[in-house]
Enzyme design. Structure first.
Site, short mmCIF file in Angstrom:
data_model
loop_
_atom_site.label_atom_id
_atom_site.label_comp_id
_atom_site.label_asym_id
_atom_site.label_seq_id
_atom_site.Cartn_x
_atom_site.Cartn_y
_atom_site.Cartn_z
N ASN A 92 0.97 -1.16 0.13
CA ASN A 92 -0.05 -0.07 -0.05
C ASN A 92 0.94 1.33 -0.06
O ASN A 92 1.96 1.40 0.75
CB ASN A 92 -0.76 0.23 1.37
CG ASN A 92 -2.03 -1.05 1.21
OD1 ASN A 92 -2.44 -1.39 0.31
ND2 ASN A 92 -1.98 -1.80 2.50
N HIS A 105 6.80 -1.35 3.13
CA HIS A 105 6.61 -2.69 3.72
C HIS A 105 5.79 -3.44 2.54
O HIS A 105 4.92 -2.88 1.88
CB HIS A 105 5.94 -2.71 5.10
CG HIS A 105 4.76 -2.07 5.16
ND1 HIS A 105 4.57 -0.60 5.40
CD2 HIS A 105 3.37 -2.54 5.29
CE1 HIS A 105 3.33 -0.44 5.49
NE2 HIS A 105 2.51 -1.62 5.25
P1 AMP Z 1 -0.47 -0.44 5.65
O1 AMP Z 1 -1.68 -0.13 5.67
O2 AMP Z 1 -0.14 -1.30 4.28
O3 AMP Z 1 0.54 0.65 6.05
O4 AMP Z 1 -0.52 -1.68 6.85
C1 AMP Z 1 0.35 -1.55 8.04
C2 AMP Z 1 0.23 -2.94 8.93
O5 AMP Z 1 0.90 -2.91 9.71
C3 AMP Z 1 -1.21 -3.22 9.40
O6 AMP Z 1 -1.59 -4.39 8.77
C4 AMP Z 1 -1.00 -3.37 10.74
O7 AMP Z 1 -1.68 -4.32 11.24
C5 AMP Z 1 0.56 -3.49 10.91
N1 AMP Z 1 1.08 -3.19 12.10
C6 AMP Z 1 0.82 -1.92 12.95
N2 AMP Z 1 1.54 -1.91 13.81
C7 AMP Z 1 2.09 -3.12 14.06
C8 AMP Z 1 3.29 -3.54 14.90
N3 AMP Z 1 3.47 -2.83 16.02
N4 AMP Z 1 3.56 -4.77 14.52
C9 AMP Z 1 3.45 -5.50 13.65
N5 AMP Z 1 2.33 -5.15 12.70
C10 AMP Z 1 1.96 -4.06 12.81
#
Ligand code: AMP
Length: 121
Positions: A92, A105
Site C-alpha cells: 500500500n 513494507h
Molecule cells: P499498511 O496499511 O499497508 O500501512 O499496513 C500496516 C500494517 O502494519 C497493518 O496491517 C497493521 O496491522 C500492521 N502493524 C501496525 N503496527 C504493528 C506492529 N507494532 N507490529 C506488527 N504489525 C503492525
C-alpha cells in the site's frame, strides 16, 4: 517527486528496538515480522532497514544492494512455512493506497484462498 520519511513511525521504532516484534527473518537489509492484526493465517510484513516511506521511494532511492537484499528476503519469506499453496503480496502507498505506516513494507498473505484482488468500493 519529493519523498519525506517520518523517523517516528512505528516500523522505525521496531527497527531501533524501541518496541517489540514477532520476527520471522532478519537479514542485513531487511526485517520480516508477523502483522499484529493478521488478515490471513499467514500475514507477514517485510520491511527494508533503510528510511524509505513507500515502494516508489525505495525503488528510486535505495542502493542496488539494499534493493537486492530486500527482495531476496521477500523471496525467503515466500518460500517459508505456510505458503506452499500460494500467497499474495501487497504494498500500500500513500492516501489512495490506504497506507497506515509510512515505512515501506510488503504484506505476505497466505494460508487460505484469498479471494478477489479488490473488493468493491
Ligand atoms: P499498511 O496499511 O499497508 O500501512 O499496513 C500496516 C500494517 O502494519 C497493518 O496491517 C497493521 O496491522 C500492521 N502493524 C501496525 N503496527 C504493528 C506492529 N507494532 N507490529 C506488527 N504489525 C503492525
Amino acid at each position: 517527486m519529493q519523498h519525506d520519511y517520518d523517523p517516528e513511525n512505528i516500523f522505525a521504532k521496531i527497527l531501533r528496538g524501541e518496541i517489540p516484534n514477532n520476527t520471522v527473518l532478519e537479514t542485513e537489509h531487511a526485517l520480516a515480522f508477523r502483522d499484529i492484526r493478521p488478515q490471513a493465517p499467514v500475514h507477514i510484513l517485510v520491511i527494508p532497514k533503510g528510511p524509505y516511506a513507500t515502494l516508489d521511494h525505495f525503488c528510486t532511492a535505495a542502493s542496488d544492494a539494499e534493493i537486492a537484499g530486500f527482495w531476496r528476503a521477500v523471496g525467503q519469506v515466500c518460500e517459508g512455512a505456510g505458503v506452499e499453496q500460494g500467497f499474495r503480496l501487497i504494498a500500500n502507498a500513500r492516501e489512495h493506497g490506504l497506507q497506515e505506516v509510512p515505512h515501506f513494507h510488503v504484506h505476505v498473505l497466505a494460508g487460505r484462498s484469498l479471494g478477489p484482488i479488490l473488493s468493491a468500493g
